[in-house]
Design an enzyme around this catalytic site. Sequence first.
Site, PDB file in Angstrom:
ATOM      1  CD  GLU A 108     -10.556-104.375  23.850  1.00 35.38           C
ATOM      2  OE1 GLU A 108      -9.334-104.185  23.898  1.00 35.38           O
ATOM      3  OE2 GLU A 108     -11.324-103.921  24.712  1.00 35.38           O
TER       4      GLU A 108
ATOM      5  CG  ASP B  50     -12.798-100.136  25.223  1.00 39.50           C
ATOM      6  OD1 ASP B  50     -11.830-100.407  24.495  1.00 39.50           O
ATOM      7  OD2 ASP B  50     -12.677 -99.668  26.371  1.00 39.50           O
TER       8      ASP B  50
HETATM    9  C1  NOJ Z   1      -9.161-101.271  25.042  1.00 34.54           C
HETATM   10  C2  NOJ Z   1      -8.753-100.233  24.055  1.00 34.54           C
HETATM   11  O1  NOJ Z   1      -8.462-100.852  22.833  1.00 34.54           O
HETATM   12  C3  NOJ Z   1      -7.561 -99.538  24.662  1.00 34.54           C
HETATM   13  O2  NOJ Z   1      -6.931 -98.681  23.737  1.00 34.54           O
HETATM   14  C4  NOJ Z   1      -8.006 -98.791  25.900  1.00 34.54           C
HETATM   15  O3  NOJ Z   1      -6.895 -98.231  26.530  1.00 34.54           O
HETATM   16  C5  NOJ Z   1      -8.707 -99.735  26.872  1.00 34.54           C
HETATM   17  N1  NOJ Z   1      -9.618-100.617  26.241  1.00 34.54           N
HETATM   18  C6  NOJ Z   1      -9.472 -98.938  27.913  1.00 34.54           C
HETATM   19  O4  NOJ Z   1     -10.594 -98.338  27.333  1.00 34.54           O
END
Ligand code: NOJ
Length: 558
Positions: free
Chosen positions: A282, A220
């Site tokens: 991500e 993440d």
């Molecule tokens: C990316 C995640 O996909 C999202 O859902 C989240 O709110 C943010 N990162 C913060 O962790």
Amino acid sequence: MNSNPTHQDTPADPATGWWTRATIYQVYPRSFADSDGDGIGDLPGITARLDHLVELGVDALWLSPFYPSPQADAGYDVADYRDVDPLFGTLADADRLIAAAHSRGLRVIVDLVPNHTSSAHRWFAAALAAAPGSPERDRYVFRDGAGPDGAQPPNDWTSVFGGPAWTRVTEADGRPGQWYLHLFDTGQPDLNWDNPEVREEFLGVLRFWLDRGVDGFRVDVAHGLIKQADLADWQEPQEILSGPEIDKPRPPMWDQEGVHEIYRDWRRVLDGYPGERILVAEAWVEPAERLARYVRPDEMHQAFNFEYLLAAWTAPAQYAVITRSLEATDVVGAPTTWVLSNHDVVRHASRLGLPIGGKRPNGIGIGDPQPDAALGLRRARAATLLMLALPGSAYLYQGEELGLPEHTTMPDEARQDPTWARSGNTERGRDGCRVPIPWEADAPSYGFGPTDASWLPQPPLWAEYALDRQRDAPGSTYELYRTALRLRREHRLGEGPLEWLASGDEVLSFRNGALTVLTNFGDAAVPVPTGAELVHASAPLDADGAVGTDVTVWVRPA
Ligand code: NOJ
């Protein structure tokens, strides 16, 4: 405990590894399947529905967070990285899910949230109890405030969810004190990745889940861990996306050079395990050349291709993003990935029903311009067939195989995404793509669980999308996906190479192995290549056998 299915002693091979061509299905645990009827999906619910993924024909599943959490951001606020929230089950349920997936030949990727913990994490409680300058505070980003009495935030950064990125704490003596950084919700304090204890802790978390047999991690906010040392003002509204130009100054909170060293350390840990474990970034980083740096040979294995997800539905835009993506990852020898939907964006069956070139909304609600549902679904099916013919790895988001639209008329009182409140009710946020999915048309909660309970309201009229209505139904979106995934495997489309045949303003066409793929973006129907045999199509051909507007076909050339 380690039931990894590959039984290989070698680390992941960048040329032939399973992930280079895999289709990976994102399960959002809250909304996939609810075994106990409390309205929130859970791990036993997922285990009970794994055969759906086998029948669909994917290679792996990625689970969004299921760890103990106050759920300030639907579990992306983790209070304990080594356990399961009672909402979702137990650690034993996680072990059973991993084993059940492996016994079906499905790999399992879990979500890792290293940029921030929950404010309910024991480290943050210790930081609040400790004094400014203490080792406990140094695990996070605490600073004195600006202004004579420290009443102003230390810098001008804003939270991705809206509002300031800093919150002031009350010190042990009851006086207003320091401020802590949170690029997301106040309940998500950012960790200080310059602190060796933080690095050590996450190496332990990786090993904890690798030892339990997981096949990888979706990381993440992978571009956010290191901040520019001086925390310089940025003067721009916060965007999770960093600047689009390769030579533009980097925002001080995103895509800093130091993040790469962290992923090199992690890669060494993964490579010490048998069975081709992977890291997926991500990272909202553009352009593709910059993103490719996350998948250099000694870093991560994959990164989500958000530039592809964001590309307009026009032939030139799609051609540009596909060629750019392939070229950028080729340079570093990594596979390209493709994705159209996830739990953070408007589902592509609805997004593609909005005017091309318009603003990309962060959620849609009552009173907003509504997408054209039929057009959106037609384009979504064409986009999916185009995507699944591309070499590389593709990510699918639960429910897209049903052609599920966004819930675009959810009552605002039902919203749970912190974006809605933190933006002062200007951005509706992501609830519309997170609604529990329909399995059985005539069951309570459309078969999501044994009761009517559903943590977000399911729209009326979702019965028509239910899996049991679509299974074996000719022309259904579910059967479109199932056939596409079977043919993709049979024809090894994930391996490429791709050879362009047409890249004009209206038609895109390429060859991948034995198949030719054609998408018609124009107003006029185009003929199927002479003598070619139709293998798959996103919509029926016209009466005279031509490919209509917003249709993709796969054909075997004469
Ligand atoms: C990316 C995640 O996909 C999202 O859902 C989240 O709110 C943010 N990162 C913060 O962790």
